[in-house]
Motif scaffolding. Structure first.
Motif, mmCIF file in Angstrom:
data_model
loop_
_atom_site.group_PDB
_atom_site.id
_atom_site.type_symbol
_atom_site.label_atom_id
_atom_site.label_comp_id
_atom_site.label_asym_id
_atom_site.label_seq_id
_atom_site.Cartn_x
_atom_site.Cartn_y
_atom_site.Cartn_z
ATOM 1 N N MET A 497 13.835 8.965 -0.641
ATOM 2 C CA MET A 497 13.315 10.228 -1.171
ATOM 3 C C MET A 497 14.526 11.015 -1.649
ATOM 4 O O MET A 497 15.638 10.826 -1.141
ATOM 5 C CB MET A 497 12.612 11.024 -0.066
ATOM 6 C CG MET A 497 11.449 10.356 0.626
ATOM 7 S SD MET A 497 9.813 10.519 -0.128
ATOM 8 C CE MET A 497 9.528 12.234 -0.400
ATOM 9 N N PRO A 498 14.350 11.932 -2.602
ATOM 10 C CA PRO A 498 15.510 12.720 -3.044
ATOM 11 C C PRO A 498 15.957 13.652 -1.919
ATOM 12 O O PRO A 498 15.163 14.026 -1.057
ATOM 13 C CB PRO A 498 14.958 13.523 -4.228
ATOM 14 C CG PRO A 498 13.491 13.494 -4.094
ATOM 15 C CD PRO A 498 13.123 12.282 -3.314
ATOM 16 N N LYS A 499 17.230 14.027 -1.943
ATOM 17 C CA LYS A 499 17.738 14.996 -0.967
ATOM 18 C C LYS A 499 16.913 16.262 -1.081
ATOM 19 O O LYS A 499 16.525 16.657 -2.191
ATOM 20 C CB LYS A 499 19.199 15.338 -1.307
ATOM 21 C CG LYS A 499 20.192 14.551 -0.500
ATOM 22 C CD LYS A 499 21.602 15.071 -0.780
ATOM 23 C CE LYS A 499 22.277 14.142 -1.799
ATOM 24 N NZ LYS A 499 23.398 14.690 -2.527
ATOM 25 N N VAL A 688 9.261 10.820 -5.211
ATOM 26 C CA VAL A 688 9.550 12.255 -5.280
ATOM 27 C C VAL A 688 8.405 13.093 -4.719
ATOM 28 O O VAL A 688 8.552 14.290 -4.530
ATOM 29 C CB VAL A 688 9.929 12.743 -6.704
ATOM 30 C CG1 VAL A 688 11.145 11.989 -7.209
ATOM 31 C CG2 VAL A 688 8.775 12.644 -7.651
ATOM 32 N N ASP A 689 7.282 12.473 -4.419
ATOM 33 C CA ASP A 689 6.178 13.217 -3.811
ATOM 34 C C ASP A 689 5.319 12.242 -3.016
ATOM 35 O O ASP A 689 5.182 11.076 -3.393
ATOM 36 C CB ASP A 689 5.333 13.896 -4.908
ATOM 37 C CG ASP A 689 4.223 14.761 -4.329
ATOM 38 O OD1 ASP A 689 4.372 15.241 -3.189
ATOM 39 O OD2 ASP A 689 3.216 14.962 -5.038
ATOM 40 N N ALA A 690 4.767 12.709 -1.917
ATOM 41 C CA ALA A 690 3.886 11.859 -1.118
ATOM 42 C C ALA A 690 2.919 12.745 -0.358
ATOM 43 O O ALA A 690 3.224 13.909 -0.081
ATOM 44 C CB ALA A 690 4.712 11.025 -0.131
ATOM 45 N N ARG A 691 1.738 12.218 -0.086
ATOM 46 C CA ARG A 691 0.819 12.936 0.792
ATOM 47 C C ARG A 691 -0.020 11.943 1.578
ATOM 48 O O ARG A 691 -0.291 10.836 1.137
ATOM 49 C CB ARG A 691 -0.056 13.893 0.019
ATOM 50 C CG ARG A 691 -0.479 13.396 -1.363
ATOM 51 C CD ARG A 691 -1.047 14.549 -2.106
ATOM 52 N NE ARG A 691 -1.924 15.192 -1.149
ATOM 53 C CZ ARG A 691 -3.225 14.953 -1.100
ATOM 54 N NH1 ARG A 691 -3.766 14.167 -1.992
ATOM 55 N NH2 ARG A 691 -3.959 15.514 -0.186
ATOM 56 N N ILE A 692 -0.382 12.371 2.768
ATOM 57 C CA ILE A 692 -1.071 11.459 3.685
ATOM 58 C C ILE A 692 -2.218 12.208 4.357
ATOM 59 O O ILE A 692 -2.065 13.379 4.723
ATOM 60 C CB ILE A 692 -0.091 10.947 4.774
ATOM 61 C CG1 ILE A 692 1.059 10.159 4.134
ATOM 62 C CG2 ILE A 692 -0.823 10.100 5.817
ATOM 63 C CD1 ILE A 692 2.114 9.679 5.124
ATOM 64 N N THR A 693 -3.344 11.533 4.506
ATOM 65 C CA THR A 693 -4.433 12.083 5.315
ATOM 66 C C THR A 693 -4.648 11.134 6.492
ATOM 67 O O THR A 693 -4.758 9.923 6.294
ATOM 68 C CB THR A 693 -5.733 12.195 4.493
ATOM 69 O OG1 THR A 693 -5.470 12.991 3.341
ATOM 70 C CG2 THR A 693 -6.842 12.845 5.316
ATOM 71 N N ILE A 694 -4.685 11.716 7.689
ATOM 72 C CA ILE A 694 -4.887 10.874 8.875
ATOM 73 C C ILE A 694 -6.221 11.208 9.539
ATOM 74 O O ILE A 694 -6.835 12.226 9.234
ATOM 75 C CB ILE A 694 -3.731 11.061 9.905
ATOM 76 C CG1 ILE A 694 -3.557 12.549 10.247
ATOM 77 C CG2 ILE A 694 -2.439 10.508 9.357
ATOM 78 C CD1 ILE A 694 -2.526 12.811 11.344
#
Ligand code: ADP
Ligand code: MG
Length: 699
Positions: A497-499, A688-694
């Protein structure tokens, strides 16, 4: 399951002396199909049915009973099952309807049925089915009005109505079966049991299935993969699976309809998918009658230019190859064919060819070592001799032992010839495209079988770190993880991932930007805002200190206004990834198969064109690579028309990582990595972007 297919004695519970009753038809079917074992009609009211001594219950029958066929009304089925258990009958077919398919009471009844069967050690086919046919033992334990001839197809069908239609059609077209099972509601015996029963059945060359759903996707995949190594499994899958009434929160979730998981699963386990019953039989007959071609090289024989070209086009689209006709072969053809003939593939011996010329052509071309399969196209013209041509073709195919499919086009003029071809196990197709499709499917099946195993690799990952992140989100009552938390998760699995650092005020934002180095990207951080740029929560290309401070203030102002209730946790200042192509990776959970991983090109390619591919996780490197190749825009990634190629290995690695992550954590309901920015070969990829649903509960 031996007693289902080769019983020595069969009881029909609910047998009837009255014609037109199912309990009558089944007895009659057993009597006329050539079944040599004992038949016990069971009926408390009749002493004799169709010339056979009848008994009040299975318990009264003197001999042992291998198989019971139950046709009594639904309310009476359970007591009969108890008697079967007492009589130690281990195999039962329940024709009776009125179970799961009929509503809540039926569902309860079927559960009870399952319990009794289990307790009594009884295997059950049905309820709500047509029954079983096994030609090898002359067994027609069904109420189907026809009995097919013996052959090498084994068919299983979830639908009884479709099964009757298929049977009727098969009898008319001379299609032979080894086994035929309509398993209805499938309370016990289902697709997986039948695959197992037939995988080593010497009578069965091809397994054909019509299914609407599967109780256990992963088990099906495991078994189907093993069976497909031994013989082709061809499936028509219809009906929509229950997508479940959950809110879809990711791109991947909205793009994964119910069909995608099946399509992916079938590819992964070598199952051949047909899209209609017509296609199912196009393929089944080819596999049943002919050997699988050794290679993609096919020769087209024709007496007509147009259909020859149609066949050629089909060969190309299907990924087969026109066999190069050798010089010797061409020279030999020249000795007998008119000079206007086409001596190269497609080999055209012209419209005025009689059987002599056509068969000389066929014989000569089949002898060519470059040719591994032939498609014989024939149209009825004035000098055409369809019947004699068919005879010659059959002889040539037998002599050279090379797979041959025919396309005798036309109506009445061709019927006799087509029958003769069928008698010699040469399948005929009304159009060249369908024949080519069948041939191509055979070749692909061979290639699938010859592929080496695609091992599941494991990468190092910090599972505990991921657990901790999930725990803390849940502690706050959240199941949605935005970029900040999701990045920690994917980083724990080794994705770059970027800093990035989260700033609480403009001053801090500027300091972090200085540290990271310009240009930077700034993004709002809030568990309530999942699509950041929709609300003006993303700014790219910030080039200086002042700009960073202004951007912070402006972003806060704007978000407070557009999302006044959002819990704002600052602004993340990020290294800007300046080059690379944007792709999307994601995962969703399919009710049948579990974790399903998606790949596509970013932006409009995903949103407008829905140009994406899927696999059931876990999968290996080859399938990850196939996911990339399957999307229509793949050439853009490989570098087409001046575009620079991408680091495909980095995409493969990311897909494998995701596959492992969602396999390790069944509690991940959905996730998107959108975008992953992929550099040129060797440069790697950065999410550069991520999303998660648990899920609400950990699993
Ligand atoms: P969201 O999807 O929530 O709107 P993203 O974080 O995906 O927000 O940002 C929107 C777009 O901005 C991305 O698709 C990408 O094109 C660009 N972008 C975001 N972060 C970066 C970054 N660190 N480097 C380069 N471009 C970025
Ligand atoms: Mg995004």
């Amino acid at each position: 399951m031996k007693h289902f297919f080769a019983p020595t004695s069969v009881a029909v519970v609910g047998a009837s002396a009255r014609a037109g009753k199912i309990g009558h038809d089944i007895i009659r079917n057993l009597q006329t199909s050539g079944f040599a074992g004992a038949i016990y009609p069971i009926n408390p009211k009749s002493p004799e049915i169709l010339g056979l001594k009848a008994y009040p219950s299975v318990l009264d029958a003197d001999g042992e009973i291998d198989l019971a066929v139950i046709v009594v009304p639904a309310v009476a089925v359970l007591p009969v099952m108890e008697e079967c258990a007492q009589k130690r009958i281990d195999s039962v077919i329940i024709i009776t309807a009125g179970f799961k398919e009929s509503g809540p009471e039926g569902i309860e009844l079927e559960k009870e049925l399952a319990r009794i069967a289990k307790r009594g050690g009884i295997r059950v086919v049905g309820p709500n089915c047509l029954g079983i046919i096994a030609t090898g033992s002359g067994l027609n334990a069904s109420f189907a009005p026809v009995f097919p001839k013996a052959g090498s197809l084994a068919l299983m069908s979830q639908s009884g109505a479709l099964a009757t239609a298929i049977l009727d059609w098969s009898v008319q077209n001379g299609i032979g079966y080894s086994k035929f099972v309509s398993f209805g509601n499938g309370v016990d015996v289902g697709v997986v049991d039948l695959l197992r029963a037939w995988e080593d059945d010497p009578e069965t060359r091809v397994i054909v299935a019509y299914m609407e759903g599967l109780p256990n996707g992963p088990e099906f995949m495991r078994v189907a993969k093993e069976v497909s190594q031994k013989k082709p499994v061809i499936v028509v899958k219809s009906g929509n699976t229950q997508a479940g009434a959950r809110a879809v929160s990711s791109h991947t979730g909205s793009l994964a309809g119910s069909g995608e998981a099946y399509t992916a699963a079938f590819k992964q386990c070598g199952v051949i998918r047909a899209h209609s019953v017509e296609e199912l039989f196009d393929l089944a007959v080819a596999f049943a009658y002919q050997e699988i071609p050794r290679s993609r090289r096919v020769a087209i024989l024709t007496n007509a230019g147009g259909p020859g070209i149609m066949a050629t086009d089909a060969v190309e689209t299907a990924g087969l190859e026109l066999a190069p006709i050798g010089a010797d072969t061409v020279a030999k053809l020249r000795t007998k064919l008119p000079p206007a003939s086409n001596f190269h593939n497609p080999v055209d011996c012209l419209g005025d060819a009689g059987a002599d010329r056509y068969n000389f052509t066929a014989e000569t071309v089949l002898a060519d070592p470059n040719v591994d399969a032939a498609l014989a196209v024939l149209t009825p013209q004035t000098s055409t001799q369809p019947y004699e041509t068919a005879e010659g073709l059959a002889a040539a195919a037998a002599k050279y032992q090379k797979p041959m499919l025919a396309c005798f086009m036309g109506g009445g003029a061709m019927t006799g010839a087509i029958d003769l071809l069928g008698g010699h196990r040469i399948p005929n197709y009304p159009y060249p495209e369908r024949a080519v499709q069948a041939l191509a499917t055979m070749v692909r099946y061979r290639e699938w079988r010859e592929e080496p195993e695609d091992p599941i690799e494991r990468f190092e990952a910090d599972i505990e770190a991921v657990k901790a992140i999930f725990r803390s989100a849940r502690a706050e009552g959240r199941v949605n993880l935005g970029e900040i938390e999701a990045r920690e998760v994917v980083q724990a699995y080794g994705v770059h991932m970027p800093k990035s650092r989260v700033a609480q005020n403009a001053e801090e934002a500027a300091r972090f930007a200085d540290e990271i180095g310009y240009p930077v990207v700034m993004k709002i951080v809030s568990p309530d805002i999942l699509h950041k740029s929709d609300l003006g929560g993303v700014r790219v290309g910030i080039r200086g200190r002042q700009e960073a401070m202004d951007a912070f203030e402006l972003m806060m102002l704007r978000i407070r206004r557009y999302a006044p209730n959002a819990d704002l946790r600052g602004v993340s200042v990020q290294e800007m990834v300046q080059t690379g192509r944007e792709v999307i990776l994601g995962s969703t959970r399919d009710p049948q198969f579990g974790p399903l991983v998606m790949f596509g090109l970013g932006g409009i390619y995903v949103e407008v064109l829905k140009d994406v591919s899927f696999r059931v996780a876990p999968f290996g490197r080859r399938h990850a690579r196939m996911m990339i190749d399957e999307i229509r825009s793949a050439p853009l990634l490989r570098g087409a028309r001046g575009e620079r190629p991408c680091d495909l290995d980095a995409i493969v690695a990311s897909l494998l990582t995701l596959s492992q992550l969602v396999t390790d954590f069944p509690e991940i309901v959905e996730m998107d990595v959108n975008p992953l920015k992929v550099g040129e070969p060797g440069q790697g990829a950065v999410a550069v972007d991520a999303r998660i649903t648990i899920t609400e509960q950990s699993q």
